[in-house]
Design an enzyme around this catalytic site. Structure first.
Site, PDB file in Angstrom:
ATOM      1  N   HIS A 192       0.809  -1.221   0.000  1.00 37.60           N
ATOM      2  CA  HIS A 192       0.000   0.000   0.000  1.00 37.60           C
ATOM      3  C   HIS A 192       0.845   1.275   0.000  1.00 37.60           C
ATOM      4  CE1 HIS A 192      -3.201  -2.900   0.782  1.00 37.60           C
ATOM      5  NE2 HIS A 192      -3.830  -2.096  -0.031  1.00 37.60           N
ATOM      6  N   ARG A 335     -15.544   1.604  -2.127  1.00 41.83           N
ATOM      7  CA  ARG A 335     -15.320   0.258  -1.607  1.00 41.83           C
ATOM      8  C   ARG A 335     -15.508   0.282  -0.098  1.00 41.83           C
ATOM      9  NH1 ARG A 335      -9.696  -2.728  -2.590  1.00 41.83           N
ATOM     10  NH2 ARG A 335      -8.957  -1.261  -1.022  1.00 41.83           N
ATOM     11  N   GLU A 434     -10.944 -10.919  -6.152  1.00 42.74           N
ATOM     12  CA  GLU A 434      -9.561 -10.957  -5.651  1.00 42.74           C
ATOM     13  C   GLU A 434      -9.188 -12.357  -5.176  1.00 42.74           C
ATOM     14  OE1 GLU A 434      -8.700  -6.993  -3.330  1.00 42.74           O
ATOM     15  OE2 GLU A 434     -10.696  -7.692  -2.814  1.00 42.74           O
ATOM     16  N   ASP A 458      -4.316  -8.297  -5.283  1.00 46.15           N
ATOM     17  CA  ASP A 458      -4.507  -9.472  -4.429  1.00 46.15           C
ATOM     18  C   ASP A 458      -4.692 -10.739  -5.258  1.00 46.15           C
ATOM     19  OD1 ASP A 458      -4.249  -8.766  -1.679  1.00 46.15           O
ATOM     20  OD2 ASP A 458      -6.036  -7.541  -1.888  1.00 46.15           O
ATOM     21  N   ARG A 468       2.692 -10.036  -1.810  1.00 49.73           N
ATOM     22  CA  ARG A 468       2.980  -8.810  -2.554  1.00 49.73           C
ATOM     23  C   ARG A 468       3.866  -7.837  -1.784  1.00 49.73           C
ATOM     24  NH1 ARG A 468      -3.193  -6.187  -2.328  1.00 49.73           N
ATOM     25  NH2 ARG A 468      -2.325  -4.114  -2.423  1.00 49.73           N
ATOM     26  N   CYS A 505      -9.321  -2.732 -11.250  1.00 48.66           N
ATOM     27  CA  CYS A 505      -8.876  -1.608 -10.419  1.00 48.66           C
ATOM     28  C   CYS A 505      -7.551  -1.905  -9.730  1.00 48.66           C
ATOM     29  CB  CYS A 505      -9.944  -1.215  -9.410  1.00 48.66           C
ATOM     30  SG  CYS A 505     -10.301  -2.505  -8.224  1.00 48.66           S
TER      31      CYS A 505
HETATM   32  C1  PEP Z   1      -6.428  -5.184  -5.402  1.00 45.97           C
HETATM   33  O1  PEP Z   1      -6.242  -6.105  -4.608  1.00 45.97           O
HETATM   34  O2  PEP Z   1      -6.090  -5.228  -6.610  1.00 45.97           O
HETATM   35  C2  PEP Z   1      -7.060  -3.944  -4.948  1.00 45.97           C
HETATM   36  C3  PEP Z   1      -7.416  -2.996  -5.788  1.00 45.97           C
HETATM   37  O3  PEP Z   1      -7.199  -3.790  -3.610  1.00 45.97           O
HETATM   38  P1  PEP Z   1      -6.007  -3.324  -2.631  1.00 45.97           P
HETATM   39  O4  PEP Z   1      -4.793  -3.063  -3.465  1.00 45.97           O
HETATM   40  O5  PEP Z   1      -6.495  -2.128  -1.912  1.00 45.97           O
HETATM   41  O6  PEP Z   1      -5.853  -4.521  -1.736  1.00 45.97           O
HETATM   42 MG    MG Z   2      -7.164  -6.010  -2.637  1.00 50.60          MG
END
Ligand code: PEP
Ligand code: MG
Length: 589
Positions: A192, A335, A434, A458, A468, A505
């Site tokens: 993140h 979300r 995901e 994810d 990740r 996304c």
């Molecule tokens: C994803 O997992 O691709 C996603 C958009 O959610 P986040 O990156 O916030 O886990």
């Molecule tokens: Mg995610």
């Protein structure tokens, strides 16, 4: 001599500036040699640090004596005692003078020696003094480093943020006018912190193991966010090359500016909607509303994480309304809270988990605490009266989760109707794809929802079984794996067959090397950090739909990730380079 440190390219672009260390601890401190003439300066720094920490401890003691009683507040006397102990001070000064090391290193060494002595003592209260001592050391080093840092961050000088990690909360402490790049020892491309860096448009390299040990506050460095490289103390030639790169970056920027307000279409006119991912209301002002088709992912959890307690329903309505108003009728996909995993909420107790990414997160957590979900969806519904809102559920794994959330939505709609609270009666409900198993049952779930959004960050980590956030296996996290491409094709086929809106996304939506492949698979909505949007559009405008389809089919049929990358190099990269040198397009507004 310059030193090159390899890491993971996390946000594109190049930056040249001095490094500034953040979040330093007693275990990660800067080191430098002290010359004969500098010993007195180091002693003066010690006096300064002792005075700073004394001031801080005394004020803490005053503050707490009201709350915990005068007697208990005396625990600070022990710490103040150590701080002013002349033997301790002389030993630190001697370490500087004899070993010619900087004060931070001298403190670290003397404290380690004392700790060893205390730890070996029989008496428990003496052993506890070791903890006091370590705390004092931490505070002294903290005071010194803060002062070093302020020399850069308080004086309007450009700098590079360096730390073990770039945390979501760090966004608040950055001086946006002068931060030029980010380099961290930990983290992965899809963590993140990296996502945030991209959304802020700051060139970044993460997973550079040695960066905190090899550099100090003040070390000049190059951050190459395209190659995943950090160069400490660059040579003249390297500086020259990178200054050249900065100029090229500007010409790409110019090319990108030309297409900014051109439609996002393939050469044969297929429209692809480009939407923005946002992390909070503070991202809204920077959005170029005319250049985007809406907000495809509003990660609401970041607003929750920056606070000290849950936002009330009213506060949430205010936040969601700001996004809706800003988008002037274009859709905003909110979300629901996606905490857990690597996104803790300080004020909400979550159990220690051995595998948090496979644990209590996203919709699993919210369904166990329905109050959180009710309040949030209700706030989204109330805000929906002002425009076009959509509700998106993260980390869905089973049909029953969707059924329960649908029920919550229906109940809330009924309540709002009964109490005449304005809202959009047709708010769409969607799910994130995901969790890999969802792909196989998607045809059964689609009738329950209005749209799906593929969270490839994810999804890819679960498909490849690669964390990740773990730099050790980061190289294995490769969304170009043909198995991943086939899964993405399967999702697009299922959604398109059911005539349900499908978007991506995750970060690959903003990765322009993927654009022709995703369009060829059938995706028409791509949501990304706004910084990537012009590149994706520029790429899109180079390919026809049949070309995209052909590329997608051939890529998914490859037998290795390498073969897919070769195809991208030979057919996508080439076209891209040619387009950068093409004549200017007329900007259209
Ligand atoms: C994803 O997992 O691709 C996603 C958009 O959610 P986040 O990156 O916030 O886990
Ligand atoms: Mg995610």
């Amino acid at each position: 001599m310059s030193r090159k440190l390899k890491g993971i390219a996390a946000a594109p672009g190049v930056a040249i500036a001095p490094i500034v260390h953040f979040h330093a601890t007693l275990d990660h401190i800067p080191t430098w040699k002290v010359g004969d003439g500098d010993v007195d300066a180091e002693k003066a720094r010690l006096s300064y640090a002792i005075a700073e920490v004394t001031r801080h401890l005394e004020s803490l003691q005053r503050e707490l004596s009201g709350a915990i009683g005068k007697h208990e507040a005396r625990i600070y006397d022990a710490q103040l005692g150590i701080l002013h102990d002349q033997t301790f001070r002389r030993e630190v000064e001697a370490e500087v003078a004899q070993q010619r090391v900087n004060l931070e290193v001298a403190l670290q060494r003397v404290i380690a020696r004392y700790e060893g002595v205390f730890a070996a003592m029989e008496n428990a209260s003496m052993r506890e003094r070791a903890a006091d001592l370590r705390d004092i050391g931490r505070q002294l080093v903290g005071a010194l480093l803060t002062t070093e840092r302020q020399k850069y961050t308080a004086n309007g000088i450009d700098y590079l943020f360096a730390a073990e990690e770039f945390l979501p909360s760090d966004a608040g402490i950055l001086d946006r006018a002068h931060i030029r790049g980010i380099v961290t020892a930990q983290g992965g491309k899809y963590s993140h912190g990296a996502i945030l860096a991209r959304s802020l448009g700051i060139p970044s390299v993460v997973g550079v193991d040695q960066v905190m040990l090899e550099s100090n506050t003040g070390t000049l460095a190059v951050v190459d966010g395209d190659a995943g490289l950090v160069i400490l103390d660059p040579t003249h030639e390297e500086l020259h090359d990178y200054e050249q790169r900065l100029l090229e970056q500007r010409s790409l920027d110019r090319r990108i500016a030309e297409v900014r307000f051109q439609p996002s279409v393939t050469t044969d006119g297929t429209e692809v909607h480009l939407l923005a991912n946002v992390e909070g209301v503070r991202d809204l002002d920077a959005l170029e509303v005319d250049a985007i088709s809406g907000i495809g992912l509003f990660r609401t959890e970041f607003a929750f994480m920056e606070r000290r307690q849950f936002p009330t329903e009213e506060e949430q309505v205010g936040m969601y309304r700001r996004a809706i108003d800003r988008m002037r009728g274009k859709p905003v996909t909110f979300r629901t809270l996606d905490v857990g995993g690597d996104k803790p909420l300080g004020y909400f107790r979550m159990p220690e988990e051995r595998n948090p990414v496979l644990g209590w997160r996203g919709i699993r957590l919210c369904l166990d605490w329905p109050d959180i979900l009710y309040t949030q969806i209700r706030a989204m519904l109330r805000a929906s009266a002002a425009g076009h809102a959509r509700v998106l559920l993260p980390m869905v794994t089973t049909r029953s989760e969707v059924v329960r959330c649908r029920d919550v939505l229906e109940q809330l709609l009924q309540d709002l109707r009964a109490t005449h609270v304005p809202h959009d009666t047709k708010v769409e409900l969607g799910i994130m794809v995901e969790v890999p198993v969802l792909v196989n049952v998607l045809p059964d779930l689609l009738p329950l929802v209005d749209f799906v959004s593929v969270g490839t960050n994810d999804l890819v980590q679960y498909l490849l079984a690669v964390d990740r956030d773990n730099p050790r296996v980061a190289k294995m996290y490769d969304p170009f794996h043909p198995g991943v491409l086939r899964v993405l094709q399967q999702i697009a086929d299922a959604a398109n067959a059911a005539k349900k809106h499908v978007s991506i996304c995750g970060e690959i939506a903003g990765d322009h090397w993927f654009t022709p492949l995703l369009v060829g698979m059938g995706y028409r909505d791509l949501s990304m950090a706004p910084v990537f949007l012009p590149r994706v559009k520029l790429m899109l405008r180079n390919f026809s739909l049949p070309e995209c389809q052909d590329l997608a089919r051939r890529a998914a049929a490859m037998d290795s990730t390498r073969a897919v990358r070769k195809l991208v190099q030979e057919e996508i990269l080439q076209r891209w380079v040619a387009s950068l040198h093409a004549g200017p397009e007329e900007p259209v507004r």
